[in-house]
Design a protein around this motif. Structure first.
Motif, PDB file in Angstrom:
ATOM      1  N   GLY B 414      24.984  23.133 -72.419  1.00  0.00           N
ATOM      2  CA  GLY B 414      23.682  23.383 -73.054  1.00  0.00           C
ATOM      3  C   GLY B 414      22.472  23.115 -72.183  1.00  0.00           C
ATOM      4  N   ALA B 415      22.668  22.841 -70.873  1.00  0.00           N
ATOM      5  CA  ALA B 415      21.539  22.407 -70.032  1.00  0.00           C
ATOM      6  C   ALA B 415      20.453  23.466 -69.908  1.00  0.00           C
ATOM      7  CB  ALA B 415      22.037  22.006 -68.645  1.00  0.00           C
ATOM      8  N   THR B 416      20.839  24.728 -69.750  1.00  0.00           N
ATOM      9  CA  THR B 416      19.832  25.784 -69.528  1.00  0.00           C
ATOM     10  C   THR B 416      19.938  26.853 -70.618  1.00  0.00           C
ATOM     11  OG1 THR B 416      21.323  27.049 -68.099  1.00  0.00           O
ATOM     12  CG2 THR B 416      19.910  25.440 -67.016  1.00  0.00           C
ATOM     13  N   ASN B 417      20.199  26.402 -71.829  1.00  0.00           N
ATOM     14  CA  ASN B 417      20.441  27.317 -72.958  1.00  0.00           C
ATOM     15  C   ASN B 417      19.364  28.402 -73.058  1.00  0.00           C
ATOM     16  OD1 ASN B 417      19.776  27.787 -76.101  1.00  0.00           O
ATOM     17  ND2 ASN B 417      21.962  27.692 -75.735  1.00  0.00           N
ATOM     18  N   GLU B 418      19.837  29.622 -73.306  1.00  0.00           N
ATOM     19  CA  GLU B 418      18.925  30.770 -73.294  1.00  0.00           C
ATOM     20  C   GLU B 418      18.381  31.140 -74.680  1.00  0.00           C
ATOM     21  OE1 GLU B 418      20.578  33.542 -69.834  1.00  0.00           O
ATOM     22  OE2 GLU B 418      22.133  32.531 -70.980  1.00  0.00           O
ATOM     23  N   MET B 419      18.625  30.259 -75.656  1.00  0.00           N
ATOM     24  CA  MET B 419      17.864  30.369 -76.905  1.00  0.00           C
ATOM     25  C   MET B 419      16.655  29.427 -76.813  1.00  0.00           C
ATOM     26  SD  MET B 419      20.849  30.031 -79.732  1.00  0.00           S
ATOM     27  CE  MET B 419      21.932  31.374 -80.195  1.00  0.00           C
ATOM     28  N   GLY B 420      16.577  28.710 -75.705  1.00  0.00           N
ATOM     29  CA  GLY B 420      15.515  27.724 -75.558  1.00  0.00           C
ATOM     30  C   GLY B 420      15.825  26.424 -76.268  1.00  0.00           C
ATOM     31  N   PHE B 421      17.119  26.184 -76.504  1.00  0.00           N
ATOM     32  CA  PHE B 421      17.522  24.968 -77.230  1.00  0.00           C
ATOM     33  C   PHE B 421      17.650  23.804 -76.248  1.00  0.00           C
ATOM     34  CE2 PHE B 421      19.948  21.975 -79.650  1.00  0.00           C
ATOM     35  CZ  PHE B 421      19.763  22.299 -80.975  1.00  0.00           C
ATOM     36  N   ASN B 422      16.647  23.554 -75.491  1.00  0.00           N
ATOM     37  CA  ASN B 422      16.633  22.377 -74.624  1.00  0.00           C
ATOM     38  C   ASN B 422      15.203  22.183 -74.164  1.00  0.00           C
ATOM     39  OD1 ASN B 422      17.895  20.146 -73.650  1.00  0.00           O
ATOM     40  ND2 ASN B 422      18.994  21.159 -72.008  1.00  0.00           N
ATOM     41  N   ARG B 423      15.007  21.301 -73.237  1.00  0.00           N
ATOM     42  CA  ARG B 423      13.623  20.952 -72.925  1.00  0.00           C
ATOM     43  C   ARG B 423      13.153  21.457 -71.566  1.00  0.00           C
ATOM     44  NH1 ARG B 423      13.549  14.736 -73.770  1.00  0.00           N
ATOM     45  NH2 ARG B 423      15.424  14.964 -72.539  1.00  0.00           N
ATOM     46  N   MET B 424      14.054  22.093 -70.806  1.00  0.00           N
ATOM     47  CA  MET B 424      13.648  22.535 -69.476  1.00  0.00           C
ATOM     48  C   MET B 424      13.007  23.914 -69.534  1.00  0.00           C
ATOM     49  SD  MET B 424      16.178  21.478 -66.526  1.00  0.00           S
ATOM     50  CE  MET B 424      17.563  22.372 -67.189  1.00  0.00           C
ATOM     51  N   SER B 425      12.027  24.122 -68.656  1.00  0.00           N
ATOM     52  CA  SER B 425      11.447  25.448 -68.491  1.00  0.00           C
ATOM     53  C   SER B 425      10.611  25.425 -67.211  1.00  0.00           C
ATOM     54  CB  SER B 425      10.608  25.850 -69.701  1.00  0.00           C
ATOM     55  OG  SER B 425      10.370  27.238 -69.657  1.00  0.00           O
ATOM     56  N   ALA B 426       9.757  26.398 -67.052  1.00  0.00           N
ATOM     57  CA  ALA B 426       8.895  26.446 -65.871  1.00  0.00           C
ATOM     58  C   ALA B 426       7.650  27.228 -66.218  1.00  0.00           C
ATOM     59  CB  ALA B 426       9.629  27.131 -64.716  1.00  0.00           C
ATOM     60  N   ARG B 427       6.581  26.957 -65.484  1.00  0.00           N
ATOM     61  CA  ARG B 427       5.353  27.756 -65.658  1.00  0.00           C
ATOM     62  C   ARG B 427       5.006  28.422 -64.346  1.00  0.00           C
ATOM     63  NH1 ARG B 427       2.320  26.803 -70.272  1.00  0.00           N
ATOM     64  NH2 ARG B 427       2.968  24.970 -71.440  1.00  0.00           N
TER      65      ARG B 427
END
Lengths: 148, 427
Positions: B414-427
């Motif tokens: 679940g580390a880079t879940n593509e439903m956005g079900f985690n806290r990581m991202s980037a701007r």
């Protein structure tokens, strides 16, 4: 130099495969499973790049790519095995979609870091099984239709 | 569809000589729960272990994560077509044991399964470290066929979750939330006319025997793109049969708690008009990709969408499906935002996706799956470390002599879940 072993199952057998598709693979399990079913171009000692380049050669000869060249969510640097289904028939010109797909796949492979050798024979077998299951998943679709 | 969801908060799990939920504590008597699991001839052994947030525990190899739920009122039962009868779900009342999960663990495919650390650096990267986990550890019989055993392990996990969920049937929820989805006619009502009509396109991994997702018990790769109500998804209409890519596979828990659905429902009628959810597959066969993405765009057009959020599952050729879905909607004037993750190399400098298009100009990332992490040694292992060197994201030497692990984020469930079900991202 990569030693290619092209397993075409002999000219006389090849004619029996009046099939719509052929498979290019470096996976012995796929060569085994599809050998009875269609023409198999088996690159026994080939890399994933060799598989995709062979597919590209076929695309240049106006064959169409039928399955995603980088099938599955198995990363290029993890699995040594690739299998791609290609049309037996030829079009009147190069299929541009097929060409874009193989060129893009080659680009991804060349960007990938060096593949790490599997540490166990059982893992190597698992890679073969996953690759086989991916290409097998296309069978109901390809066999249900009149054209490819 | 209108679904009342009653959340019962679970604050702990302990073993006992009966099965019940008492004062927020799940009491587990393993024997009656394991009996149906062990009836399957492909499962040689099975036992439960408990993992609590903050404990020095590493769970691996993880197959699926499932939230126990029970249908209290309304038609059908949870996991329709798979465990319950195939009748339509999504209406009535459902109870949820919130704060816990049934985690299935044990070997299936040597290089594919993930890790859940309950403490340390690894715990920060998986949402499942925050749950009280009842881990069902299973071992297959010798010489098993992976795809047959995957089905056995999948059903064992779901059956266990259903049995645990049943304990919540007569409990009084700590919180009740009503979720309601409109009919198409209702979405045209006057008070929502000024709001953008937004749809959700949910892509389901469907590439092979170990890359599959099931909808009402149907293998998604044999389906055309279709519509589903958000509340049906909450009742377990979509089930994971996926054994690949720990970091970006959607577990059954992700489907049950799909954050895109929850966020869209939360702003529906206020900021947007959430018209509906389209599900579409990710197949190996190229004509399937073209057909499914064509069908998705046709349905988006029928619904007169102004915009859509598209979530992906997996990496590689699903990127082709993602870009096809995105571009075909954009070319009809439907604005898209795609949610994906990246394989941009350990330095983050390589191309992130295996396909791209200039129309895909609004992207939310779940993080770079190639980022290297060092997981500290933990006191207890649930499952086995036999596969750590070979799971996706690990490599020979990943497991160090002191028990620490050097690997890429893709090793973590679940580390880079593509439903956005985690806290990581980037701007």
């Amino acid at each position: 130099m990569v030693n290619f072993c092209r397993l075409t199952l002999g000219g006389e057998q090849e004619t029996l495969h009046a099939n719509k598709y052929q498979v290019v693979t470096n996976n012995p399990m796929v060569a085994d499973a599809f050998g009875e079913r269609c023409r198999v171009v088996f690159l026994e000692y080939g890399s994933d790049r060799d598989v995709i380049e062979t597919v590209r050669d076929l695309v240049h000869q106006h064959h169409r790519v039928l399955t995603a060249p980088l099938a599955g969510s198995v990363k290029p640097w993890e699995t040594p095995y690739r299998s791609v289904m290609v049309s037996t028939s030829k079009g009147s010109a190069i299929d541009t979609t097929s060409l874009e797909l193989v060129e893009f796949a080659l680009q991804i492979i060349s960007q990938s870091r060096e593949r790490l050798e599997p540490t166990k024979p059982s893992i190597d077998r698992d890679f073969q099984i996953i690759d086989l299951s991916l290409i097998e998943s296309a069978l109901p679709s390809v066999e249900a239709i009149g054209r490819v | 569809m209108k679904l009342e969801v009653g959340y019962i908060d679970i604050k702990g799990i302990r073993f006992g000589d009966y099965n019940a939920v008492e004062d927020g504590i799940l009491i587990v008597n393993p024997e009656p729960l394991l009996e149906p699991v062990l009836e399957d001839p492909l499962i040689k052994s099975a036992h439960f272990e408990i993992a609590t947030p903050g404990e020095s525990i590493r769970i691996t190899p993880v197959k699926d994560v499932i939230e126990p739920r029970v249908k209290v009122e309304g038609s059908g039962g949870v996991f329709p077509g798979m465990i319950s009868k195939v009748n339509t779900v999504g209406s009535g009342k459902t109870h949820v044991l919130r704060g816990m999960a049934v985690v299935t663990a044990g070997p299936i495919v040597g290089f594919q399964e993930g890790i859940i650390d309950m403490t340390g650096v690894g715990a920060d990267y998986t949402p499942f470290s925050k749950l009280h986990n009842l881990v069902l550890v299973m071992e297959p019989v010798d010489n098993f066929k992976q795809h047959e055993y995957e089905a056995a392990a999948r059903l064992a996990g779901l059956r266990t979750a259903v049995a645990i969920g049943e304990l919540a049937r007569d409990l009084v929820p700590d919180e009740t939330v009503i979720y309601e989805t409109p009919t198409v006619a209702e979405t045209f009502k006057e008070e929502w006319k000024h709001l953008p009509r937004v749809g959700y396109v949910m892509m389901l991994q469907s590439q092979g025997l170990l890359h599959d997702t099931y909808v009402y018990g149907v293998d998604a790769k044999r389906t055309l793109s279709t519509m589903i109500s958000a509340t049906e998804v909450m009742d377990g209409a979509i089930v994971s049969g996926n054994c690949v890519s720990a970091c970006d596979k959607n577990t059954t828990y992700h489907h049950q708690n799909n954050p895109v659905i929850h966020d869209l429902l939360a702003v529906h009628g206020k900021k947007i008009n959430f018209v509906g959810t389209i599900i579409t597959n990710e197949n190996v066969y190229l004509d399937d990709k073209i057909r499914s993405s064509d069908w998705t765009s046709k349905m988006a057009s029928y619904l007169s969408l102004d915009a859509a959020i598209i979530s992906q599952e997996g990496f590689g050729n699903p990127d082709t499906d993602l870009i096809m879905n995105c571009t075909k909607l954009e070319k009809q004037g439907i604005k898209t935002v795609i949610i994906t993750d990246e394989y941009a190399g350990q330095d983050g400098k390589s191309q992130s996706l295996a396909d791209a298009d200039e129309l895909a100009n609004a992207v939310v990332t779940g993080g770079n799956a190639n980022e290297v992490v060092i997981l500290p040694p933990l006191d207890r292992v649930i499952g086995t470390l036999d596969y750590v060197d070979t799971v996706a994201g690990g490599h020979a030497g990943s497991l160090r002599p002191d028990g620490s692990i050097e690997a890429e984020l893709q090793i973590i469930t679940g580390a880079t879940n593509e439903m956005g079900f985690n806290r990581m991202s980037a701007r």
